[in-house]
Design an enzyme around this catalytic site. Structure first.
Site, mmCIF file in Angstrom:
data_model
loop_
_atom_site.group_PDB
_atom_site.id
_atom_site.type_symbol
_atom_site.label_atom_id
_atom_site.label_comp_id
_atom_site.label_asym_id
_atom_site.label_seq_id
_atom_site.Cartn_x
_atom_site.Cartn_y
_atom_site.Cartn_z
ATOM 1 N N HIS A 65 0.830 -1.209 0.000
ATOM 2 C CA HIS A 65 0.000 0.000 0.000
ATOM 3 C C HIS A 65 0.862 1.254 0.000
ATOM 4 O O HIS A 65 2.012 1.230 0.435
ATOM 5 C CB HIS A 65 -0.932 0.013 1.214
ATOM 6 N N ASP A 67 0.891 3.780 1.896
ATOM 7 C CA ASP A 67 1.409 4.241 3.196
ATOM 8 C C ASP A 67 2.662 3.478 3.617
ATOM 9 O O ASP A 67 3.315 3.829 4.608
ATOM 10 C CB ASP A 67 0.338 4.162 4.287
ATOM 11 N N ASP A 154 0.893 -3.194 8.868
ATOM 12 C CA ASP A 154 -0.574 -3.156 8.982
ATOM 13 C C ASP A 154 -1.076 -4.586 9.181
ATOM 14 O O ASP A 154 -0.692 -5.478 8.417
ATOM 15 C CB ASP A 154 -1.204 -2.587 7.709
ATOM 16 N N ASP A 186 0.859 -1.470 14.828
ATOM 17 C CA ASP A 186 -0.161 -0.709 14.089
ATOM 18 C C ASP A 186 -1.301 -0.268 15.012
ATOM 19 O O ASP A 186 -1.915 -1.081 15.683
ATOM 20 C CB ASP A 186 -0.680 -1.631 12.970
ATOM 21 N N ALA A 223 -7.558 1.260 -4.963
ATOM 22 C CA ALA A 223 -6.947 0.414 -5.998
ATOM 23 C C ALA A 223 -6.149 -0.738 -5.426
ATOM 24 O O ALA A 223 -6.198 -1.858 -5.933
ATOM 25 C CB ALA A 223 -6.065 1.273 -6.903
ATOM 26 N N SER A 357 -12.458 -3.375 8.217
ATOM 27 C CA SER A 357 -11.186 -2.646 8.267
ATOM 28 C C SER A 357 -10.047 -3.622 8.002
ATOM 29 O O SER A 357 -10.164 -4.821 8.293
ATOM 30 C CB SER A 357 -10.990 -1.995 9.641
ATOM 31 N N HIS A 359 -7.314 -3.155 9.537
ATOM 32 C CA HIS A 359 -6.492 -2.975 10.741
ATOM 33 C C HIS A 359 -7.193 -3.587 11.949
ATOM 34 O O HIS A 359 -8.418 -3.552 12.052
ATOM 35 C CB HIS A 359 -6.235 -1.492 10.991
#
Length: 553
Positions: A65, A67, A154, A186, A223, A357, A359
């Site tokens: 990702h 991030d 994550d 995380d 995406a 989520s 996470h």
């Protein structure tokens, strides 16, 4: 030492120094908040690494990702450092690096997996499988003489996850048995008290939505959320629909995941080119929209106002939002929903009916702590309130608050004499990317943009003859975004008088100075304009000098 990822959303980058070796964990970007006017993305400040680049042994990535990998093109364009990650993570990192002109030549990528161990002089780096919304997600373990440093990346726990997304619980327990000095974990979902729905439950929910809607479905997703893209494709197949991908970002990511067998198509003809969209009946159509840089919300706004290059929302369309927006986006999402309803469509969001989520929630976070049994705990990835909530969660498992560190960017945690403590601090800022400019936008430019957006610009042009100590022509006043000129003639006239008086005073002064003249004009106009309008526009004096072919602004 965090260079990003703490007290903010995204931009994960953590530096671990073991003696004279530096290990970089993730290299991510952050999408800007509203006050960063015109900024495209924000990346970490690499100054400290630049000063110590000869000690950096590598960049270790947890997943694909933005991030975690988004700042990589800017990093490797400056530093030739090896990059390690799983097969899909490296494939997506290559896409990102090759998409930026300055980093295209970089080739030092190394594919690792859950069984890889890499020995360096002072530490051994190994990995463990985690569950996230993208396959091939890994946590990282640095085994040092003082103990193990574990970085989760994550993660969440999903007991019914498919094999490519499953967490390796046995490996986590083994890591815990060997003794963990510090857990870097995380915190992105630390505030959520809800049990997260399993990915199987989310897949069933998406399928039900597809089956019971009779018209066209426009799916908004991120995406790089491969798990969600897979669920959408599977649900489309089972409900007799075809999928149209919009946007190059999405297509590149999907093609890369398919090539590596991380995303499978239930039939060869399930994906349809955008040019064939008109041949599909509404009840056969699913449009998967991710927007530029993976942000679907703005793309939906363009669809709702008929400004999208391919699609306009019309009567009978269902816009299905399958991504959970951040708190910062809630107002934008509410406005977008309103625009969709005005256009005749309707909106459904996964987050309205189901807690989804990528996470972990409180239970997941505590399970990670109990499996790894760390001596010290460092919550990362999230705004301050999330880090504080995670600290409380860790304390409930029995970790003393004095062994929990809520850090800020540039804080240095040091382990010496069998004790971890907050040491000195390194100055770390943000590097802002605007167009092709990297780091050339600072606080002063942003402040000017803010003032321009709020109070506009006020330009005073005057021509002088310095030899004769006279004004050649009366000042010309121009303004944009400040007041409506035709309705403010008196204001303009008085402003011109102030400029005339100020310039003449400076010309009469024996010690004429261009800097003083411009500053006097700014101060004179600023005081008058604020008194009359209670606004403070950007004031730009332009002074031209005759006969000497000079211009001062």
């Amino acid at each position: 030492m965090p260079l990003g990822g703490v007290r903010e959303n995204g931009k994960n980058m953590y530096v671990v120094e073991v003696d004279d070796e530096i290990y970089i964990l993730d290299c991510g970007l952050m999408y800007p908040e509203n006050e960063l006017l015109g900024i495209d993305i924000v990346i970490p400040d690499f100054t400290y690494l630049e000063e110590n680049i000869d000690r950096v042994v590598g960049v270790f990535l947890t997943h694909g990702h933005a991030d975690a990998i988004g700042a990589l093109p800017y990093f490797v364009s400056k530093f030739d450092v090896p990059v390690f990650g799983s097969e899909l993570t490296i494939a997506l990192a290559k896409l990102s690096v090759n998409g930026y002109t300055a980093s295209k030549k970089f080739k030092d990528f190394h594919v690792i997996n859950k069984d890889t161990e890499i020995d360096f002089n002072h530490a051994t780096v190994s990995f463990f499988k985690t569950t996230h919304s993208i396959p091939d997600s890994l946590g990282i373990v640095l085994k040092t003489d003082a103990g193990q440093i574990v970085y989760t990346g994550d993660f969440k726990f999903d007991q019914s996850a498919t094999p490519e997304y499953q967490t390796d619980f046995a490996r986590l327990a083994e890591i815990g048995q060997k003794g963990v000095l510090a857990l870097i974990s995380d915190s992105a979902n630390a505030e959520s008290p809800y049990t997260m729905a399993s990915e199987r439950a989310i897949a069933a929910y998406i399928l039900d939505t597809f089956k019971y809607h009779e018209g066209r479905i426009i799916v908004a997703s991120v995406a790089s959320n491969i798990a969600r893209v897979q669920q959408v494709i599977d649900a489309a197949y089972r409900s007799g629909r075809k999928v149209v991908l919009t946007g190059r970002d999405l297509e590149k990511i999907v093609r890369t995941a398919m090539r590596l067998n991380r995303l499978t198509l239930p039939s060869e003809d399930i994906l349809v080119a955008t040019k064939d969209l008109k041949t599909l009946a509404p009840e056969e159509t699913v449009i998967l929209e991710t927007g530029k840089m993976g942000e679907p919300i703005k793309a939906l706004q363009r669809m709702a106002t008929s400004r999208h290059r391919l699609i306009s929302i019309k009567e009978g369309d269902l816009v299905f939002i399958t991504t959970t927006p951040s708190h910062a986006m809630e107002t934008t999402v509410a406005k977008t929903k309103d625009m969709i309803y005005r256009a005749g469509g309707e909106v459904k969001a996964v987050g309205d009916d189901i807690h989804a989520s990528g996470h972990g929630n409180k239970n997941d976070l505590q399970l990670m702590i109990n499996l790894t049994k760390p001596q010290y705990f460092i919550p990362v990835q999230g705004e301050y309130r999330l880090l504080a909530a995670h600290a409380d969660i860790a304390h409930e498992t029995g970790i003393s608050y004095e062994n929990i560190f809520i850090t800020g960017k540039g804080d240095v945690l040091e382990y010496q004499n069998k004790r971890m403590r907050m040491a000195n601090q390194v100055e770390v800022g943000n590097t802002m990317i605007d167009g092709i400019g990297v780091g050339d936008i600072g606080n002063i430019v942003l402040r000017d943009r803010k003032v321009l957006s709020e109070d506009g610009i006020f330009i005073a042009v005057v021509t002088i003859n310095r030899k004769k100590r006279m004004i050649v022509s009366r000042p010309k006043i121009t303004t944009r975004g400040f007041v409506y000129v035709k309705a403010s003639r008196d204001l303009m006239h008085e402003s011109a008088d102030i400029v005339t008086k100020t310039v003449q005073n400076n010309l009469d002064n024996k010690e004429f100075d261009w800097g003083h003249l411009k500053q006097d004009i700014r101060e004179g106009l600023s005081g008058y304009l604020f008194e009359q309008t209670k606004r403070r526009p950007v004031i730009l004096p332009v002074i031209m000098e005759v006969n000497q072919n000079r211009r001062h602004s």
